[in-house]
Design a protein around this motif. Structure first.
Motif, PDB file in Angstrom:
ATOM      1  N   HIS A   1       0.848  -1.192   0.000  1.00 61.25           N
ATOM      2  CA  HIS A   1       0.000   0.000   0.000  1.00 61.25           C
ATOM      3  C   HIS A   1       0.886   1.244   0.000  1.00 61.25           C
ATOM      4  O   HIS A   1       0.979   1.953   1.007  1.00 61.25           O
TER       5      HIS A   1
ATOM      6  N   PRO B   1      -5.793   6.619  -1.300  1.00 55.46           N
ATOM      7  CA  PRO B   1      -6.369   6.182  -2.580  1.00 55.46           C
ATOM      8  C   PRO B   1      -7.882   6.066  -2.551  1.00 55.46           C
ATOM      9  O   PRO B   1      -8.513   5.930  -3.602  1.00 55.46           O
ATOM     10  N   TYR B   2      -8.476   6.111  -1.356  1.00 57.81           N
ATOM     11  CA  TYR B   2      -9.929   5.963  -1.222  1.00 57.81           C
ATOM     12  C   TYR B   2     -10.616   7.289  -0.913  1.00 57.81           C
ATOM     13  O   TYR B   2     -11.795   7.302  -0.548  1.00 57.81           O
TER      14      TYR B   2
END
Length: 317
Positions: A266, A289-290
């Protein structure tokens, strides 16, 4: 937690800068029970050390409460804090600059005893010093040596002996092994754990090394830019990470296990947000990323499992 030895309630520490207020520690709450260790992890600059110093009032909090045995010590006078510091001590990160180079090892360890007046006669003080040196693995031949004559591991043992000199119940360990070789790290960690078992000590263990914090902690608190993003028991956190930042930290731990060489990574991208007058939303959002529009709203810690809390829109039901 009814039997908490140390409790922080909405602690904040801001620093004034020409550009505005730097939010070093922002609304942090936690509890530490007798005999337990709270591991505090995060990247450099996330506010870990500032939090530890604020808890001990080496830095004055901007807002919040710090309770020791149920009493808010932030309201105490200097005279009252002198008594509190008999029970609350600190081991500093740098084992060299934290020691007075002009004092011998025995004088460094004896200094807090003399300042606090826990022992009066010189004979009693010297007996206590030698006892502490023995407990911390320092042979008698180092009594009259000076910090520059010792290696990093022995200097850190001196720092530990000094912290134990007034028989505290709670110790803030500010990255006490980060400057040491791996083999020496293990010795200091095992010594800390042995002393905890023997004397029922409670620790706040500040580190950026997740392998170290897994070895010594009861609970782990993950910080990012002054905020707590996740809090959980040690085993639960390593089994299930609810916050993307925690997942990224754990995926970065090096491993020698070839069967795990293809594990999911990640990596973090993007720019770190400005800690001066930060926006009210999630501070990790620029690197997440979210990230979505909901991340622009203030994020509160929510219980995602028994005793496991995370501050992320992904955890909202």
């Amino acid at each position: 937690m009814a039997n908490a030895l140390v409790e922080a309630k909405h602690v904040k520490k801001y620093f004034k800068t020409p550009a505005g207020l730097l939010h070093a520690v922002d609304d942090v709450s936690f509890q530490i029970a007798p005999g337990e260790t709270l591991g505090v992890v995060g990247e450099s600059g996330c506010g870990k050390s500032t939090l530890g110093r604020t808890i001990l009032r080496l830095l004055e909090a901007t807002e919040g409460e710090v309770l020791y045995n149920g009493e808010n010590i932030l309201n105490y006078s200097k005279k009252e804090m002198k008594k509190v510091h008999l029970n609350m001590q600190m081991i500093f990160q740098d084992p060299f600059t934290s020691l007075n180079p002009r004092l011998s090892i025995s004088s460094i360890i004896a200094e807090p005893i003399k300042v606090c007046g826990t022992l009066k006669s010189n004979r009693e003080i010297q007996e206590k010093v030698r006892q502490l040196m023995d407990v911390c693995g320092l042979p008698d031949r180092y009594v009259n040596t000076y910090p520059h004559e010792l290696d990093g591991g022995r200097r850190q043992r001196v720092g530990l002996a000094r912290a134990l000199a007034v028989d505290p119940k709670f110790i803030v360990c500010d990255e006490p092994v980060s400057a040491l070789d791996v083999s020496i790290q293990a010795q200091i960690l095992n010594l800390l754990m042995d002393l905890q078992e023997q004397h029922g000590l409670s620790y706040m263990f500040i580190t950026h090394d997740l392998c170290v914090v897994r070895h010594i902690s009861t609970n782990i608190m993950v910080m990012y830019m002054g905020k707590v993003v996740e809090y959980a028991p040690k085993d639960e956190l390593f089994r299930h990470q609810a916050h993307p930042y925690t997942r990224a930290l754990l995926s970065a731990i090096p491993t020698t296990d070839l069967s795990r060489r293809d594990r999911e990574r990640h990596p973090l991208t993007g720019e770190v947000a400005n800690p001066i007058n930060p926006a009210p939303g999630c501070r990790f959002a620029p690197r997440c990323p979210y990230a979505c529009d909901k991340c622009k709203e203030p994020q509160e810690l929510r219980e995602v499992a028994p005793g496991h809390y995370a501050a992320c829109v992904l955890c909202q039901s």
